[in-house]
Write an enzyme that holds these catalytic residues in place. Structure first.
Site, PDB file in Angstrom:
ATOM      1  N   TYR A 182     -19.885  61.582 -83.608  1.00 40.50           N
ATOM      2  CA  TYR A 182     -20.676  60.818 -84.582  1.00 40.50           C
ATOM      3  C   TYR A 182     -20.133  61.175 -85.968  1.00 40.50           C
ATOM      4  CZ  TYR A 182     -25.074  59.045 -86.650  1.00 40.50           C
ATOM      5  OH  TYR A 182     -26.012  58.355 -87.392  1.00 40.50           O
ATOM      6  N   ARG A 187     -18.459  47.205 -93.234  1.00 42.04           N
ATOM      7  CA  ARG A 187     -18.771  48.343 -94.127  1.00 42.04           C
ATOM      8  C   ARG A 187     -18.960  49.559 -93.233  1.00 42.04           C
ATOM      9  NH1 ARG A 187     -22.024  51.970 -93.644  1.00 42.04           N
ATOM     10  NH2 ARG A 187     -24.077  51.311 -94.295  1.00 42.04           N
ATOM     11  N   LYS A 192     -22.935  55.655 -82.099  1.00 43.40           N
ATOM     12  CA  LYS A 192     -24.400  55.492 -82.186  1.00 43.40           C
ATOM     13  C   LYS A 192     -25.006  55.487 -80.779  1.00 43.40           C
ATOM     14  CE  LYS A 192     -24.965  54.814 -86.732  1.00 43.40           C
ATOM     15  NZ  LYS A 192     -25.897  55.496 -87.634  1.00 43.40           N
ATOM     16  N   GLU A 230     -25.444  47.336 -87.210  1.00 44.72           N
ATOM     17  CA  GLU A 230     -24.938  48.563 -87.836  1.00 44.72           C
ATOM     18  C   GLU A 230     -23.714  48.294 -88.699  1.00 44.72           C
ATOM     19  OE1 GLU A 230     -26.521  51.719 -86.985  1.00 44.72           O
ATOM     20  OE2 GLU A 230     -25.433  52.244 -88.806  1.00 44.72           O
ATOM     21  N   ASP A 231     -23.715  48.826 -89.873  1.00 46.28           N
ATOM     22  CA  ASP A 231     -22.561  48.816 -90.776  1.00 46.28           C
ATOM     23  C   ASP A 231     -22.017  47.415 -91.051  1.00 46.28           C
ATOM     24  OD1 ASP A 231     -23.062  51.470 -90.820  1.00 46.28           O
ATOM     25  OD2 ASP A 231     -21.057  52.130 -90.256  1.00 46.28           O
ATOM     26  N   ASP A 235     -30.133  49.281 -88.767  1.00 47.18           N
ATOM     27  CA  ASP A 235     -30.256  50.732 -88.921  1.00 47.18           C
ATOM     28  C   ASP A 235     -29.986  51.174 -90.360  1.00 47.18           C
ATOM     29  OD1 ASP A 235     -30.385  53.426 -88.124  1.00 47.18           O
ATOM     30  OD2 ASP A 235     -28.205  53.504 -87.866  1.00 47.18           O
ATOM     31  N   ASP A 236     -29.016  50.558 -91.018  1.00 49.98           N
ATOM     32  CA  ASP A 236     -28.661  51.007 -92.371  1.00 49.98           C
ATOM     33  C   ASP A 236     -29.764  50.703 -93.366  1.00 49.98           C
ATOM     34  OD1 ASP A 236     -25.862  51.944 -91.898  1.00 49.98           O
ATOM     35  OD2 ASP A 236     -25.751  49.920 -91.099  1.00 49.98           O
ATOM     36  N   ASN A 276     -21.768  58.782 -96.459  1.00 50.61           N
ATOM     37  CA  ASN A 276     -20.905  59.295 -95.393  1.00 50.61           C
ATOM     38  C   ASN A 276     -19.532  58.659 -95.490  1.00 50.61           C
ATOM     39  OD1 ASN A 276     -23.032  60.747 -94.095  1.00 50.61           O
ATOM     40  ND2 ASN A 276     -23.828  58.794 -93.348  1.00 50.61           N
TER      41      ASN A 276
HETATM   42  N1  LIG Z   1     -27.263  59.145 -94.521  1.00 51.37           N
HETATM   43  C1  LIG Z   1     -27.524  58.037 -93.875  1.00 51.37           C
HETATM   44  O1  LIG Z   1     -28.268  57.994 -92.890  1.00 51.37           O
HETATM   45  C2  LIG Z   1     -26.904  56.756 -94.355  1.00 51.37           C
HETATM   46  C3  LIG Z   1     -27.416  55.534 -93.890  1.00 51.37           C
HETATM   47  C4  LIG Z   1     -26.860  54.329 -94.349  1.00 51.37           C
HETATM   48  C5  LIG Z   1     -25.801  54.363 -95.249  1.00 51.37           C
HETATM   49  N2  LIG Z   1     -25.319  55.577 -95.644  1.00 51.37           N
HETATM   50  C6  LIG Z   1     -24.185  55.646 -96.562  1.00 51.37           C
HETATM   51  O2  LIG Z   1     -24.524  55.035 -97.785  1.00 51.37           O
HETATM   52  C7  LIG Z   1     -23.377  54.480 -98.373  1.00 51.37           C
HETATM   53  C8  LIG Z   1     -23.705  53.070 -98.848  1.00 51.37           C
HETATM   54  O3  LIG Z   1     -24.087  52.263 -97.762  1.00 51.37           O
HETATM   55  P1  LIG Z   1     -24.592  50.769 -98.035  1.00 51.37           P
HETATM   56  O4  LIG Z   1     -24.722  50.115 -96.720  1.00 51.37           O
HETATM   57  O5  LIG Z   1     -25.764  50.747 -98.916  1.00 51.37           O
HETATM   58  O6  LIG Z   1     -23.320  50.184 -98.794  1.00 51.37           O
HETATM   59  P2  LIG Z   1     -23.251  48.936 -99.738  1.00 51.37           P
HETATM   60  O7  LIG Z   1     -21.823  48.609 -99.885  1.00 51.37           O
HETATM   61  O8  LIG Z   1     -24.206  47.904 -99.271  1.00 51.37           O
HETATM   62  O9  LIG Z   1     -23.808  49.474-101.142  1.00 51.37           O
HETATM   63  C9  LIG Z   1     -23.132  50.359-101.972  1.00 51.37           C
HETATM   64  C10 LIG Z   1     -23.806  50.327-103.338  1.00 51.37           C
HETATM   65  O10 LIG Z   1     -23.247  51.370-104.124  1.00 51.37           O
HETATM   66  C11 LIG Z   1     -22.985  50.856-105.415  1.00 51.37           C
HETATM   67  N3  LIG Z   1     -21.918  51.606-106.063  1.00 51.37           N
HETATM   68  C12 LIG Z   1     -20.591  51.549-105.827  1.00 51.37           C
HETATM   69  N4  LIG Z   1     -19.930  52.338-106.689  1.00 51.37           N
HETATM   70  C13 LIG Z   1     -20.868  52.891-107.492  1.00 51.37           C
HETATM   71  C14 LIG Z   1     -20.810  53.761-108.588  1.00 51.37           C
HETATM   72  N5  LIG Z   1     -19.655  54.225-109.040  1.00 51.37           N
HETATM   73  N6  LIG Z   1     -21.970  54.116-109.190  1.00 51.37           N
HETATM   74  C15 LIG Z   1     -23.153  53.651-108.732  1.00 51.37           C
HETATM   75  N7  LIG Z   1     -23.260  52.823-107.687  1.00 51.37           N
HETATM   76  C16 LIG Z   1     -22.134  52.443-107.080  1.00 51.37           C
HETATM   77  C17 LIG Z   1     -22.595  49.398-105.175  1.00 51.37           C
HETATM   78  O11 LIG Z   1     -22.713  48.639-106.372  1.00 51.37           O
HETATM   79  C18 LIG Z   1     -23.596  49.036-104.111  1.00 51.37           C
HETATM   80  O12 LIG Z   1     -24.806  48.649-104.732  1.00 51.37           O
HETATM   81  C19 LIG Z   1     -22.253  54.575 -97.340  1.00 51.37           C
HETATM   82  O13 LIG Z   1     -21.439  55.668 -97.664  1.00 51.37           O
HETATM   83  C20 LIG Z   1     -22.975  54.888 -96.054  1.00 51.37           C
HETATM   84  O14 LIG Z   1     -22.229  55.731 -95.208  1.00 51.37           O
HETATM   85  C21 LIG Z   1     -25.850  56.757 -95.229  1.00 51.37           C
HETATM   86  O1  LIG Z   2     -23.489  56.484 -89.355  1.00 52.00           O
HETATM   87  C1  LIG Z   2     -24.072  57.343 -90.024  1.00 52.00           C
HETATM   88  O2  LIG Z   2     -23.795  58.544 -89.947  1.00 52.00           O
HETATM   89  C2  LIG Z   2     -25.218  56.979 -90.919  1.00 52.00           C
HETATM   90  C3  LIG Z   2     -25.233  55.594 -91.429  1.00 52.00           C
HETATM   91  O3  LIG Z   2     -25.535  54.662 -90.436  1.00 52.00           O
HETATM   92  C4  LIG Z   2     -24.040  55.192 -92.214  1.00 52.00           C
HETATM   93  O4  LIG Z   2     -23.673  54.021 -92.139  1.00 52.00           O
HETATM   94  O5  LIG Z   2     -23.505  56.034 -92.931  1.00 52.00           O
HETATM   95 MG   LIG Z   3     -24.547  52.873 -90.538  1.00 52.90          MG
END
Ligand SMILES: NC(=O)c1ccc[n+]([C@@H]2O[C@H](COP(=O)([O-])OP(=O)(O)OC[C@H]3O[C@@H](n4cnc5c(N)ncnc54)[C@H](O)[C@@H]3O)[C@@H](O)[C@H]2O)c1
Ligand SMILES: O=C(O)C[C@H](O)C(=O)O
Ligand SMILES: [Mg+2]
Length: 601
Positions: free
Chosen positions: A129, A182, A200, A271-272, A294-295, A444
């Protein structure tokens, strides 16, 4: 003859056999070598003699029968020697070597694979993962040996209804679907994103006890806009730009209809997907099918549970959540999902006229109502002029300025941009209005985290509460003090959401079911843990927390009249279960890997 030492370090858990796992016979429609080559049924040298006779395996295996436990120990020994032999090599080399050895076992013997995964989840989750799965996706076309899951491409338009019947398993309960647009914070990886649904679903098997014969990872390949991949001669996906608009949606529609024609009760996790399609598809399907994103939704629940834990860690009543100043960096699917759920929580606490103190930034800085072409999904969180003029802030203000002026209780990153919480930002968090400021660097994989915990504890102060999306080690603060690193990852919720939805037979997945999941996770932690900055359970307890989350989701579905029952258990029976009985019912329905007798038919 090789010998396997019963080392004291063996993690094999004899006591974990759940009653349902005590092996009902399994019907197999194959014989001989075909069984050895089928990872669902293969036991390698573990086939007892009687079974070798029954299934035409005599002579196809060395004569000695090796027990499951010995096989387990032998695998763990090779894993540990690989760890030793790769010591000092670059992280990516070590991680991929570990992934390969686990993947080979997955390809050969699923029962043993899932048993080592469940018993060693803390060590193995970072490989199968996040974060290693990201590296695997980046290198997928080169790593590809055997297919896993299904691939539906834009070229399959009109064929999906028949293609779905190519999947060999008669029953599918859980599907994770991506279009690869993504992948974590790594961008558009096209068909290579299939690694994410696979990872997942491994977590679904390990945490939720979904039977691995009933999971289906799916890649919807509508092209890629990643130029490097399009030019890579080894790239395995469609070499065309991504479909857009109605063309894109018609592919997703066709897939969703095909799935529901064959398995109407399967739960589908999106997802993603890039934000625009993540929101659009959620809107399009959530009332029609049992699906969730999930996101957007899983992440929101995990973040909310952590944010409520932060309020407790400050020694405040939960209702104080309404007063927390929260700066969210990233206005994509995840950031907006978190704010939407946080807003619902504040509204429940203070009534519909809730006025939360949320500040949202994207790549263009602070989002205000002055923003041109504002994303309608971000509008409810955009600041009005009068709300920020007193702070001296305006449209597009940068992160460091926002943190200095707002002095937030919580700084939460879902931007995908590694290191964006740099020194100036972290030092500014030291001036937070909270006695215990919280920093959530949730992006991540590891390199995309907004900051690392060592910097956070060093620059923002030792009293902070810290969480990251990818795993990091705890920080030694000296004087015997430890800075606890939480893993705020949606893995704490999606398995329970899927399992609860499945066992309730829910027609769809409502906000109330998702709130129940988040509340369950939030209340799982004791006051003592929370005071020590521990917001989430240890990943070693993921099966336990998933059973509780699954039960909470199931009960919410029943209460909302969305449940239709599952298998032999009808809605009436579910309605009459107490909370404890529901948890026990969920546990009893979790698959656990043991070698059951195989019967040929
Ligand atoms: N920890 C978790 O469980 C978890 C869950 C979902 C997503 N994530 C992580 O979150 C991140 C974003 O996912 P997402 O689906 O929202 O992506 P996304 O592409 O939909 O959104 C990214 C956002 O970040 C903004 N951004 C980009 N550069 C920036 C900067 N320099 N300053 C401020 N904002 C900025 C963009 O404008 C956009 O609004 C990914 O790295 C993903 O791995 C983590
Ligand atoms: O996949 C993960 O570890 C969490 C989340 O779904 C992500 O997109 O970053
Ligand atoms: Mg995800």
């Amino acid at each position: 003859m090789w010998r396997v030492a019963r080392s004291a370090a063996s993690t094999f858990r004899r006591t974990r056999r759940l009653s349902t796992a005590i092996s009902a016979p399994c019907i197999v429609h194959k014989r001989g070598a075909d069984i050895l080559h089928d990872p669902w049924f293969n036991k390698d040298t573990g086939f007892p003699m009687t079974e070798r006779d029954r299934l035409g395996l005599r002579g196809l295996l060395p004569p000695r029968v090796i027990s499951f436990e010995q096989q387990y120990d032998r695998f763990m020994e090779s894993f540990r020697s690989l760890e030793k032999n790769t010591e000092g090599q670059p992280d990516s080399v070590v991680s991929l070597a570990k992934w390969r050895i686990l993947n080979r076992l997955h390809d050969r013997n699923e029962t043993l694979y899932y048993r080592v995964l469940i018993d060693n989840i803390k060590d193995f989750a970072p490989i199968i993962y996040t974060p290693t799965v990201g590296l695997v996706c980046q290198n997928y076309s080169g790593l590809f040996r055997r297919p896993r899951g299904m691939y539906f491409s834009a070229k399959d338009k009109g064929e999906m209804m028949s293609m779905i019947f190519n999947w060999p398993s008669t029953q599918v309960d859980m599907i994770v679907l991506t279009d690869g647009s993504r992948i974590l914070g790594l961008g558009d990886l096209g068909v290579q994103g299939i690694g994410i649904p696979i990872g997942k679903l491994d977590m679904y098997v390990a945490a939720a006890g979904i039977n691995p014969q009933r999971v289906l990872p799916v890649m919807l390949d509508v092209g890629t806009n990643n130029q490097k991949l399009l030019e890579d001669p080894l790239y395995l996906g469609l070499r065309q730009p991504r479909l857009e608009g109605e063309e894109y949606l018609s592919i997703v529609d066709e897939f969703v209809e095909a799935v529901h024609a064959r398995w109407p009760k399967a739960v589908v996790q999106f997802e993603d997907f890039q934000a625009k399609w993540a929101f659009e598809t959620l809107d399009r399907y959530r009332k029609k099918f049992c699906m969730f994103n999930d996101d957007i939704q899983g992440t929101a629940g995990v973040a909310l549970a952590g944010l409520l834990g932060t309020v407790r860690a400050q020694g405040r009543p939960l209702t104080d959540f309404a007063n927390q100043k929260i700066v969210v960096v990233g206005a994509g699917s995840a950031g907006l999902g978190v704010l939407k759920m946080a807003l619902q929580a504040v509204s429940r606490m203070t009534g519909p006229s809730a006025d939360p103190h949320f500040f949202l930034l994207d790549k263009n800085g602070l989002i205000t109502k002055d923003r041109k072409d504002i994303d309608p999904a971000a509008l409810p969180f955009a600041k009005a002029h009068h709300e920020i003029e007193g702070l001296g802030l305006q449209e597009g203000a940068g992160l460091a300025e926002v943190v200095k002026k707002v002095k937030p209780h919580v700084l939460l990153g879902l931007s995908g941009v590694g290191g964006i919480f740099h020194e100036e930002v972290l030092r500014a968090m030291k001036e937070s209005d909270s006695v215990r400021p919280a920093i959530f660097a949730m992006s991540n994989p590891t390199n995309n985290a907004e900051c690392c915990p060592v910097d956070a504890f060093k620059l923002a102060g030792e009293d902070i509460v810290f969480a990251s999306g990818s795993p990091f080690a705890n920080v030694d603060l000296g004087n015997g003090k430890i800075g606890h690193v939480n893993q705020a990852n949606n893995m704490y919720l999606f398995p329970g959401i899927g399992l609860g939805a499945l066992l309730s037979g829910a027609r769809n997945i409502s906000d109330t079911m998702l709130e129940a999941a988040a509340e369950c996770l939030a209340s799982y932690m004791s006051d003592d843990e929370i005071n020590r900055g521990i917001l989430y359970p240890s990943i070693d307890d993921i099966r336990d927390i998933t059973a509780e989350v699954g039960a909470a989701v199931l009960r919410a579905a029943v209460a909302e009249d969305l449940a239709e029952g599952h298998g032999d258990v009808g809605v009436r029976e579910l309605q009459h279960m107490s909370k404890e009985e529901t948890i026990e019912h969920v546990r009893q329905n979790m698959w656990y890997p043991v070698y059951g007798p195989l019967v040929h038919e």
